[in-house]
Design a protein around this motif. Structure first.
Motif, PDB file in Angstrom:
ATOM      1  N   ARG A  14      27.979  13.929 -15.052  1.00  0.00           N
ATOM      2  CA  ARG A  14      27.588  14.814 -13.888  1.00  0.00           C
ATOM      3  C   ARG A  14      25.679  13.616 -13.460  1.00  0.00           C
ATOM      4  O   ARG A  14      25.176  13.761 -14.526  1.00  0.00           O
ATOM      5  CB  ARG A  14      26.453  15.965 -14.171  1.00  0.00           C
ATOM      6  N   HIS A  36      33.848  11.461 -11.943  1.00  0.00           N
ATOM      7  CA  HIS A  36      32.622  11.488 -12.843  1.00  0.00           C
ATOM      8  C   HIS A  36      32.187  13.280 -11.000  1.00  0.00           C
ATOM      9  O   HIS A  36      32.188  12.776 -10.391  1.00  0.00           O
ATOM     10  CB  HIS A  36      31.302  10.903 -12.865  1.00  0.00           C
ATOM     11  N   GLU A  37      31.110  13.553 -11.762  1.00  0.00           N
ATOM     12  CA  GLU A  37      30.616  14.968 -10.953  1.00  0.00           C
ATOM     13  C   GLU A  37      29.138  14.372 -10.433  1.00  0.00           C
ATOM     14  O   GLU A  37      28.503  13.595 -11.059  1.00  0.00           O
ATOM     15  CB  GLU A  37      30.608  15.955 -12.089  1.00  0.00           C
ATOM     16  N   ARG A 172      34.044  16.682  -6.530  1.00  0.00           N
ATOM     17  CA  ARG A 172      32.976  16.607  -7.674  1.00  0.00           C
ATOM     18  C   ARG A 172      32.025  16.234  -7.124  1.00  0.00           C
ATOM     19  O   ARG A 172      31.534  15.194  -7.745  1.00  0.00           O
ATOM     20  CB  ARG A 172      34.142  15.592  -8.087  1.00  0.00           C
ATOM     21  N   TYR A 173      31.745  16.019  -5.607  1.00  0.00           N
ATOM     22  CA  TYR A 173      30.758  16.052  -5.244  1.00  0.00           C
ATOM     23  C   TYR A 173      29.990  17.343  -4.433  1.00  0.00           C
ATOM     24  O   TYR A 173      30.062  17.836  -3.729  1.00  0.00           O
ATOM     25  CB  TYR A 173      30.645  14.709  -3.769  1.00  0.00           C
ATOM     26  N   HIS A 197      18.006  21.495 -11.529  1.00  0.00           N
ATOM     27  CA  HIS A 197      19.492  20.394 -11.195  1.00  0.00           C
ATOM     28  C   HIS A 197      19.942  19.336 -12.784  1.00  0.00           C
ATOM     29  O   HIS A 197      19.628  18.550 -12.883  1.00  0.00           O
ATOM     30  CB  HIS A 197      19.208  19.837 -10.212  1.00  0.00           C
ATOM     31  N   GLY A 199      21.786  17.285 -15.606  1.00  0.00           N
ATOM     32  CA  GLY A 199      22.601  15.638 -15.742  1.00  0.00           C
ATOM     33  C   GLY A 199      22.451  15.141 -16.595  1.00  0.00           C
ATOM     34  O   GLY A 199      21.791  15.278 -17.282  1.00  0.00           O
TER      35      GLY A 199
END
Length: 384
Positions: A14, A36-37, A172-173, A197, A199
């Motif tokens: 992420r 990837h995200e 994924r965005y 958030h 990641g």
């Protein structure tokens, strides 16, 4: 294909990207393309900085030999590939003509095309008839023109939304505008709404915003801010089939340095207004037919909050002399600020400021040109 969105057989991570301009968005493109995200945060409702206050030029011909030229050429390939998938970018391989109005300017062009890398840059010196066949709108008086077939253009005011629409289609965005980031630590970003958030990697693409959080995390960054003025006209009423520059552009791009440029600077000084504001003429036609025209360069802060009329008068005079006709009415004027590495031989300042947190800034006037390749190189450096 490096410019396409595709799933790779690598473990997904992420990626949190702070900054909604073209540099941040191209980092998002690369991360999503690699499977990837991505969550991208932007403090404004929409990108409003240098990413939209520019010509939309993919400008290859004048880049310094070595890393800068290599980056620009790779970016040019990526822009074309991405443009095939995202027509909303308005990508067009229109090339550019630098119009030469004096023998000294012609001599700079002759010296440039005689170099070993001229073919790699796509450079060729044309006479007046050849130049007008490429771009019939050039009706003014000039002696020759330097053609660069590798130069291209996109539409800066719509490029980011068009890219985001394609990214969102990947599933994924996530785009989060109106979120000013207040803290960044390894694996976590907290915004001004109190949302956290999570990641694996954080990439800061904050453009000319170098204070506040960026200074707290990275300290003093070896980047300066540069201010420019530009304008846009109503539709021209005919096609400007190439981007257009004047001989003053030779003074501001490293590819043209040499004895001929030394002679130009010594024997043909710029007019006072152009010299005072470090000016060159660049003209690009927009999709609606209007012309984006500029520009100036100012390096000493604090920058003025208003725009000055004299540079616009100079640009108008030069553009009308090149086109051999009056310009359409000027519809809008603006100023913009971009971040440029103090060591101008560096294409970008890229640094891991904390474990898993990367700062990418300072491409200067190369941001729109080089952002796809910069995003690619960051993805490689991070290990995405």
């Amino acid at each position: 294909m490096a410019g396409s969105l595709r799933q790779r057989t690598v473990p997904g991570v992420r990626v949190l990207i702070v900054g909604g301009g073209v540099l941040g968005t191209m980092h998002a493109w690369q991360a999503v393309e690699r499977g990837h995200e991505v969550v991208q945060l932007e403090r404004e409702p929409e990108a409003r900085g240098a990413s939209v206050r520019n010509f939309g030029l993919v400008w290859v011909g004048g880049r310094a030999a070595g890393v800068e030229l290599d980056t620009a050429l790779r970016a040019r390939e990526l822009w074309e590939r991405i443009g095939e998938r995202v027509p909303g970018l308005g990508f067009r391989a229109n090339g550019s003509l630098t119009v030469l109005r004096t023998p000294l300017e012609v001599r700079v062009a002759e010296q440039t095309v005689a170099r070993d890398d001229a073919a790699e840059r796509g450079l060729k010196l044309l006479d007046v008839e050849e130049a007008r066949r490429l771009n019939p709108a050039l009706r003014g008086d000039f002696e020759a023109a330097l053609w660069c077939e590798r130069d291209a253009a996109v539409e800066p005011r719509v490029a980011q939304p068009a890219l985001r629409a394609a990214l969102e289609a990947s599933g994924r965005y996530t785009w989060l505008p109106g979120r000013e980031v207040r803290s960044v630590t390894r694996g976590k970003v907290v915004d001004d709404q109190g949302d956290q958030h999570r990641g694996d990697v954080v990439i800061l693409c904050t453009g000319a915003w170098l204070g506040g959080l960026v200074r707290e995390i990275a300290g003093d960054v070896p980047v300066r801010r540069v201010r420019l003025q530009m304008m846009q006209t109503e539709p021209l009423g005919e096609a400007l089939t190439t981007s257009v520059a004047d001989g003053d552009s030779f003074r501001y791009y490293p590819a043209y340095r040499g004895t001929a440029l030394d002679a130009l600077n010594r024997e043909q000084p710029q007019p006072e207004t152009a010299r005072e504001h470090a000016m060159q003429l660049l003209v690009v036609q927009r999709a609606d037919g209007g012309l984006t025209i500029g520009d100036t360069h100012a390096y000493d802060e604090p920058f003025p909050f208003d725009t000055e009329d004299e540079p616009y008068r100079h640009l108008t005079e030069v553009a009308e002399a090149v086109l051999g006709r009056p310009l359409p009415r000027v519809a809008r004027r603006w100023a913009g600020v971009y971040a440029q590495c103090r060591d101008t031989t560096q294409v970008v300042h890229r640094r891991e400021v904390e474990p898993g947190v990367w700062l990418v800034t300072g491409p200067g006037g190369r941001g729109m040109t080089c952002s796809p390749a910069i995003g690619f190189d960051t993805a490689e450096a991070v290990g995405l």
